[in-house]
Design an enzyme around this catalytic site. Sequence first.
Site, PDB file in Angstrom:
ATOM      1  N   HIS A  49     -30.569  16.806 -26.150  1.00 22.50           N
ATOM      2  CA  HIS A  49     -29.251  16.700 -26.813  1.00 22.50           C
ATOM      3  C   HIS A  49     -29.104  15.369 -27.551  1.00 22.50           C
ATOM      4  O   HIS A  49     -27.995  14.894 -27.750  1.00 22.50           O
ATOM      5  CB  HIS A  49     -28.099  16.853 -25.812  1.00 22.50           C
ATOM      6  CG  HIS A  49     -28.257  18.033 -24.897  1.00 22.50           C
ATOM      7  ND1 HIS A  49     -27.754  19.289 -25.200  1.00 22.50           N
ATOM      8  CD2 HIS A  49     -28.890  18.155 -23.706  1.00 22.50           C
ATOM      9  CE1 HIS A  49     -28.057  20.125 -24.214  1.00 22.50           C
ATOM     10  NE2 HIS A  49     -28.760  19.460 -23.293  1.00 22.50           N
ATOM     11  N   SER A  84     -32.992   0.325 -52.863  1.00 21.75           N
ATOM     12  CA  SER A  84     -31.797   0.835 -53.519  1.00 21.75           C
ATOM     13  C   SER A  84     -31.540  -0.004 -54.754  1.00 21.75           C
ATOM     14  O   SER A  84     -31.788  -1.209 -54.757  1.00 21.75           O
ATOM     15  CB  SER A  84     -30.609   0.743 -52.563  1.00 21.75           C
ATOM     16  OG  SER A  84     -29.399   0.738 -53.295  1.00 21.75           O
TER      17      SER A  84
END
Length: 464
Positions: free
Chosen positions: A161, A282
């Site tokens: 999970h 970026s």
Amino acid sequence: MSDQSTNQTWGGRFTESTDAFVAVFTASVGFDRRMYRQDIQGSIAHARMLLRIKVLSEADCAAIVQGLEAIRGEIERGEFSWSTALEDVHMNIEARLTERIGDAGKRLHTGRSRNDQVATDIRLYLRDAIDVILAEIRRLLGGLAELAMREAATIMPGFTHLQVAQPVTFGHHMLAWFEMVKRDYERLVDCRKRVNVMPLGAAALAGTSYPLDRPYTAQLLGFDAPCANSLDAVSDRDFAIEFTAAAAVLMTHLSRMAEELVLWSSAQFDFIDLPDRFCTGSSIMPQKKNPDVPELVRGKVGRVNGHLIALLTLMKSQPLAYNKDNQEDKEPLFDTADTVLGCLRAFADMIPALLPKRDNMLQSARRGFATATDLADYLVRKGLPFRDAHEAVGQAVRLGVETERDLAEMALEELRQFSPLIEDDVFTVLTLEGSVAARDVLGGTAPNRVRDAASQAQAWIAQG
Ligand code: ARG
């Protein structure tokens, strides 16, 4: 591409020339020309077989073989002029052959149809593609096994999970990936058997009246056998569906690996460093180093799943035997092979170069009460039923959450309030090293098991 309004190959029964748009719409040469090598290979084998059964003369066969080899050279040197009016790769090459060698060129198509020709070409193409892909998978598997061996004792949190569950080793995690991709390898090996069967001799759909020696042609081309039924041979593309299905599963596995690489290289996890050469920056945020390669691999699974659906839908409800629908098999198939190969190449290069941050993984495993199950197992060994042990440890974890401490950081007296069975030998089971070492079962994460599994993995690769 040059244009001609009437098709010389089949124009005989037509009274008007093909509509200009229809000619472009129905042509496949724009994409099937990439099978030129396989088309030539298939034609040479067909010609040699025709010579063997004395349908072609020695001189005609020699002219055909030489002519086709020369055409292959023209194509490879970029000197070949492809024509849309000639529809596809098959007619382009055949027309050029006749241009070069005259009547002998016109004899090549004896006992053959484009229907069995194209089916043969695709199978040859796919067989070649599978072989290249298999080699690349082996390279990736080799990198995974090596990394697993190196990091057999590197502790990291194991998740369920996406919550910390129990400590595992990084090497163990790499071997989970190894198993996934090894199954993909085996699926492709199996798929290749059904690809490697030869349609030639089926002709248009019914076979041919020439006494073709199909096993001989099959042998020349490295096929395992000729297809058993001529209708099936020219019509089914299930082998392409099967390949794309295996590719979709492989891409799904790569996307899962990619997702973990993306997570692990984030500042939040910070488990690994991806070398700069696999990342980009970026244009606006100077601090960024983006895991573009795994992200792109994760994204590319979509197109392969799409191709699988396209091919299934293409084949669905087609009546026997060949239908023009099948011309639509190529682009999905080619793109699937290209995509899978590109993703494998990127991963095979990147995996051995990734840098595990061992301290960070260890710290992270410490934070998540990863040894809670070990404490419960300890209490069971001291005689407590497992459910009671689970409850006692749950309470200890609650104290840990409230006071922001791991179980191993608590004093013996604190732990004993949850069960008087806890004694000072508890601390060996509460360490992460003790926890992984205790998983000493076949397939488990104990470092000695991981080393065994990694060396078996390496042996599997070495055995070829
Ligand atoms: N370009 C065609 C294809 O890709 C070749 C076979 C054409 N056969 C035919 N009967 N029109 O399927």
